[in-house]
Design a protein around this motif. Structure first.
Motif, PDB file in Angstrom:
ATOM      1  N   UNK A  43       0.829  -1.207   0.000  1.00 47.52           N
ATOM      2  CA  UNK A  43       0.000   0.000   0.000  1.00 47.52           C
ATOM      3  C   UNK A  43       0.865   1.260   0.000  1.00 47.52           C
ATOM      4  N   UNK A  44       1.921   1.255   0.801  1.00 46.03           N
ATOM      5  CA  UNK A  44       2.815   2.414   0.854  1.00 46.03           C
ATOM      6  C   UNK A  44       3.557   2.625  -0.461  1.00 46.03           C
ATOM      7  N   UNK A  45       4.019   1.529  -1.058  1.00 46.07           N
ATOM      8  CA  UNK A  45       4.727   1.652  -2.331  1.00 46.07           C
ATOM      9  C   UNK A  45       3.801   2.167  -3.427  1.00 46.07           C
ATOM     10  N   UNK A  46       2.552   1.718  -3.427  1.00 42.81           N
ATOM     11  CA  UNK A  46       1.598   2.227  -4.405  1.00 42.81           C
ATOM     12  C   UNK A  46       1.332   3.712  -4.162  1.00 42.81           C
ATOM     13  N   UNK A  47       1.122   4.081  -2.904  1.00 44.25           N
ATOM     14  CA  UNK A  47       0.876   5.488  -2.582  1.00 44.25           C
ATOM     15  C   UNK A  47       2.068   6.354  -3.006  1.00 44.25           C
ATOM     16  N   UNK A  48       3.254   5.820  -2.830  1.00 39.77           N
ATOM     17  CA  UNK A  48       4.462   6.555  -3.199  1.00 39.77           C
ATOM     18  C   UNK A  48       4.508   6.824  -4.695  1.00 39.77           C
ATOM     19  N   UNK A  49       4.028   5.890  -5.498  1.00 41.47           N
ATOM     20  CA  UNK A  49       4.041   6.102  -6.945  1.00 41.47           C
ATOM     21  C   UNK A  49       3.051   7.183  -7.364  1.00 41.47           C
ATOM     22  N   UNK A  50       2.093   7.469  -6.518  1.00 40.94           N
ATOM     23  CA  UNK A  50       1.073   8.469  -6.830  1.00 40.94           C
ATOM     24  C   UNK A  50       1.500   9.886  -6.455  1.00 40.94           C
ATOM     25  N   UNK A  51       2.598  10.002  -5.709  1.00 39.79           N
ATOM     26  CA  UNK A  51       3.061  11.314  -5.265  1.00 39.79           C
ATOM     27  C   UNK A  51       3.836  12.032  -6.359  1.00 39.79           C
ATOM     28  N   UNK A  60      10.721  10.200   1.480  1.00 39.87           N
ATOM     29  CA  UNK A  60      11.687   9.736   2.483  1.00 39.87           C
ATOM     30  C   UNK A  60      10.982   9.102   3.683  1.00 39.87           C
ATOM     31  N   UNK A  61       9.887   9.695   4.107  1.00 42.63           N
ATOM     32  CA  UNK A  61       9.131   9.134   5.231  1.00 42.63           C
ATOM     33  C   UNK A  61       8.592   7.754   4.859  1.00 42.63           C
ATOM     34  N   UNK A  62       8.016   7.633   3.671  1.00 43.51           N
ATOM     35  CA  UNK A  62       7.516   6.333   3.214  1.00 43.51           C
ATOM     36  C   UNK A  62       8.645   5.309   3.188  1.00 43.51           C
ATOM     37  N   UNK A  63       9.803   5.707   2.667  1.00 44.12           N
ATOM     38  CA  UNK A  63      10.937   4.783   2.608  1.00 44.12           C
ATOM     39  C   UNK A  63      11.355   4.318   3.996  1.00 44.12           C
ATOM     40  N   UNK A  64      11.318   5.217   4.965  1.00 48.93           N
ATOM     41  CA  UNK A  64      11.675   4.847   6.338  1.00 48.93           C
ATOM     42  C   UNK A  64      10.669   3.861   6.920  1.00 48.93           C
ATOM     43  N   UNK A  65       9.388   4.120   6.700  1.00 43.78           N
ATOM     44  CA  UNK A  65       8.348   3.222   7.218  1.00 43.78           C
ATOM     45  C   UNK A  65       8.452   1.858   6.538  1.00 43.78           C
ATOM     46  N   UNK A  66       8.678   1.855   5.234  1.00 46.12           N
ATOM     47  CA  UNK A  66       8.843   0.593   4.505  1.00 46.12           C
ATOM     48  C   UNK A  66      10.046  -0.175   5.049  1.00 46.12           C
TER      49      UNK A  66
END
Length: 84
Positions: A43-51, A60-66
């Motif tokens: 879900x986070x990786x998909x959301x990241x592609x939408x940014x 960077x925050x998404x990458x840290x959480x992932x």
């Protein structure tokens, strides 16, 4: 008074949204036969592609959480958490 009622309604809707999200994530994990953390990573990786690229800090925050989810720092089984 109206503002208080609006806030109460927002919290109620947020709570319902969180419960539905929890059900959905658990159902997807069960269906795929994977840990909940894998579903969250997807879900986070998909959301990241939408940014848009201008949101570098969010990337960077998404990458840290992932990273935290992939590292095993988060345990899907609450009985296995530290201190329990």
């Amino acid at each position: 008074m109206t503002e208080e009622l609006n806030r109460e309604k927002e919290w109620e809707l947020l709570g319902m949204g969180i419960q539905e999200l929890e059900k959905m994530v658990k159902k997807k994990a069960e269906h795929r036969g994977v840990p909940v953390s894998d579903v969250l990573i997807d879900m986070l990786e998909f959301a990241q592609t939408q940014l848009e690229e201008k949101y570098t800090n969010v990337h960077h925050i998404f990458n840290r959480v992932i990273y935290v989810l992939q590292s095993g720092m988060v345990v899907d089984n609450p009985k296995l958490r530290d201190g329990d």
